[in-house]
Every structure is written in structure tokens, then in C-alpha cells.
Design a protein around this motif. Structure first.
Motif, short mmCIF file in Angstrom:
data_model
loop_
_atom_site.label_atom_id
_atom_site.label_comp_id
_atom_site.label_asym_id
_atom_site.label_seq_id
_atom_site.Cartn_x
_atom_site.Cartn_y
_atom_site.Cartn_z
N HIS A 57 44.11 72.19 49.76
CA HIS A 57 44.15 71.04 48.85
C HIS A 57 44.19 69.71 49.60
CE1 HIS A 57 44.09 72.76 44.89
NE2 HIS A 57 44.74 73.79 45.40
N GLN A 58 44.76 69.67 50.77
CA GLN A 58 44.73 68.44 51.56
C GLN A 58 43.30 68.13 51.99
OE1 GLN A 58 47.62 68.92 54.67
NE2 GLN A 58 49.28 68.13 53.42
N THR A 59 42.59 69.15 52.43
CA THR A 59 41.19 68.97 52.82
C THR A 59 40.36 68.51 51.64
OG1 THR A 59 41.42 70.67 54.52
CG2 THR A 59 39.17 70.14 53.80
N TYR A 60 40.59 69.12 50.49
CA TYR A 60 39.88 68.75 49.26
C TYR A 60 40.20 67.30 48.89
CZ TYR A 60 38.52 68.94 44.31
OH TYR A 60 37.95 68.70 43.08
N GLN A 62 41.15 64.87 50.83
CA GLN A 62 40.51 63.96 51.79
C GLN A 62 39.03 63.81 51.46
OE1 GLN A 62 41.46 65.88 55.48
NE2 GLN A 62 43.49 64.94 55.62
N GLY A 63 38.40 64.92 51.11
CA GLY A 63 36.99 64.87 50.73
C GLY A 63 36.77 64.01 49.50
N LEU A 64 37.66 64.11 48.52
CA LEU A 64 37.56 63.28 47.32
C LEU A 64 37.77 61.81 47.63
CD1 LEU A 64 39.42 65.41 44.62
CD2 LEU A 64 36.95 65.06 44.87
N ARG A 74 25.48 58.05 41.18
CA ARG A 74 26.46 58.88 40.49
C ARG A 74 26.08 60.36 40.61
NH1 ARG A 74 28.38 56.58 34.78
NH2 ARG A 74 29.75 58.35 35.06
N LEU A 75 24.77 60.62 40.54
CA LEU A 75 24.30 62.00 40.63
C LEU A 75 24.60 62.60 42.00
CD1 LEU A 75 22.87 64.40 39.37
CD2 LEU A 75 20.70 63.40 40.10
N SER A 76 24.35 61.84 43.05
CA SER A 76 24.62 62.38 44.39
C SER A 76 26.12 62.56 44.59
CB SER A 76 24.04 61.47 45.47
OG SER A 76 24.71 60.25 45.54
N LYS A 77 26.93 61.65 44.05
CA LYS A 77 28.37 61.81 44.16
C LYS A 77 28.84 63.02 43.37
CE LYS A 77 29.94 57.12 45.11
NZ LYS A 77 30.85 56.05 44.68
N TYR A 78 28.25 63.22 42.20
CA TYR A 78 28.62 64.39 41.40
C TYR A 78 28.27 65.69 42.12
CZ TYR A 78 28.97 67.73 37.59
OH TYR A 78 29.29 68.81 36.83
N ARG A 79 27.11 65.72 42.73
CA ARG A 79 26.71 66.91 43.49
C ARG A 79 27.66 67.18 44.65
NH1 ARG A 79 20.30 65.60 43.45
NH2 ARG A 79 19.86 66.49 41.40
N THR A 80 28.05 66.12 45.34
CA THR A 80 29.01 66.26 46.44
C THR A 80 30.35 66.74 45.90
OG1 THR A 80 27.90 64.50 47.66
CG2 THR A 80 30.13 65.06 48.36
N PHE A 81 30.77 66.19 44.77
CA PHE A 81 32.02 66.62 44.13
C PHE A 81 31.97 68.12 43.81
CE2 PHE A 81 34.06 67.50 39.99
CZ PHE A 81 35.38 67.40 40.38
N ARG A 85 34.38 71.04 45.27
CA ARG A 85 35.13 71.91 44.36
C ARG A 85 34.79 73.38 44.59
NH1 ARG A 85 33.76 70.98 38.42
NH2 ARG A 85 32.01 72.22 39.14
N ASP A 86 33.50 73.67 44.75
CA ASP A 86 33.08 75.05 44.98
C ASP A 86 33.63 75.59 46.30
OD1 ASP A 86 31.72 74.94 42.58
OD2 ASP A 86 29.74 74.70 43.50
N ARG A 87 33.62 74.75 47.33
CA ARG A 87 34.15 75.16 48.63
C ARG A 87 35.66 75.42 48.52
NH1 ARG A 87 31.58 71.89 52.40
NH2 ARG A 87 32.69 70.14 51.52
N ARG A 88 36.37 74.52 47.81
CA ARG A 88 37.81 74.71 47.61
C ARG A 88 38.08 76.01 46.84
NH1 ARG A 88 40.56 71.35 43.13
NH2 ARG A 88 39.13 72.72 42.06
N ASN A 89 37.31 76.26 45.80
CA ASN A 89 37.52 77.48 45.01
C ASN A 89 37.24 78.74 45.83
OD1 ASN A 89 38.34 76.02 42.81
ND2 ASN A 89 36.38 76.16 41.74
N GLN A 90 36.23 78.70 46.68
CA GLN A 90 35.94 79.85 47.54
C GLN A 90 37.08 80.10 48.52
OE1 GLN A 90 33.55 82.14 47.31
NE2 GLN A 90 34.57 83.20 48.98
N GLN A 91 37.62 79.02 49.09
CA GLN A 91 38.74 79.17 50.01
C GLN A 91 39.98 79.69 49.28
OE1 GLN A 91 38.88 75.17 51.54
NE2 GLN A 91 37.63 75.68 53.32
#
Length: 123
Positions: A57-60, A62-64, A74-81, A85-91
């Protein structure tokens, strides 16, 4: 554990700010913190899991924070978001048990639903 909960609150607040500039009242912040504490308590994390989940969650967070200050559409930011989120959920899936992860996903879906309801009530 308190540091972990504070990190979780910050993450949630930052994730909401990606979609709209939100100002929460002191009461809303207190309610949000209490809800997050209850959600984390419900996961019943082991002592071994707690530092791993906190690091995720700290890494997440920082990314946010970086994403919030980034330039781009906004679209590129949403994709990055979504990638964050997907990376955090996988971890989280790798750290939590099957039942804990199932509950974690349910909690996440409920928070998203609550956020959408809160956002639609403002319009």
C-alpha cells in the motif's frame, strides 16, 4: 498497525482525487478512517502478512501521488491508475489467503460503489 491504517486512508483519499477534486469534512474523514480500520480488521492479517501488505500500500500510495502530479491526459492518467491498481491487487493476491483476498475484493468493490454514490449525490 496505525501507520498502516493511515497509509490506507491516504491511498483511498488520493485515489479519489484522481477522478474529482474532493474535499471531505472532518466527520467524513473520521467515518472513512473507521470504515478502513474495520475492513482491515476483518481481513484478520497475520503478523507475517502485515508488513507485506503495508509495503504494497505504501508503494501504491507513492504511485498515486506521482500520478496526481503528472502531466498528461485524463485518459492516460486513468490507464496508469488502472495499472497501479491491478499491480497492487496482484501483489495482494500473492500475500493474502484465498478467503482474505475474496473479502479484500468485496471491500474494494464496496468502497468504489460508495465513492460513486457520494459523487453522484454531489451533482
Amino acid at each position: 498497525m496505525l501507520r498502516f491504517l493511515i497509509s490506507a486512508v491516504i491511498v483511498l483519499l488520493l485515489s479519489g482525487s484522481l477522478q474529482a477534486q474532493t474535499t471531505l469534512s472532518t466527520e467524513q474523514k473520521t467515518q472513512l478512517k473507521a470504515k478502513l480500520e474495520a475492513d482491515w480488521a476483518a481481513l484478520n492479517l497475520t503478523e507475517e502478512q502485515k508488513p507485506k501488505v503495508e509495503a504494497i500500500h505504501q508503494t501504491y500510495g507513492q504511485g498515486l501521488a506521482e500520478l496526481k502530479n503528472a502531466t498528461g491526459s485524463r485518459l492516460s492518467k486513468y490507464r496508469t491508475f488502472k495499472e497501479l491498481r491491478d499491480r497492487r491487487n496482484q501483489q495482494m493476491k500473492e500475500v493474502l489467503t484465498r478467503e482474505q483476498y475474496k473479502l479484500y475484493v468485496q471491500q474494494q468493490e464496496q468502497r468504489e460503489k460508495d465513492f460513486k454514490n457520494r459523487r453522484s449525490s454531489r451533482q
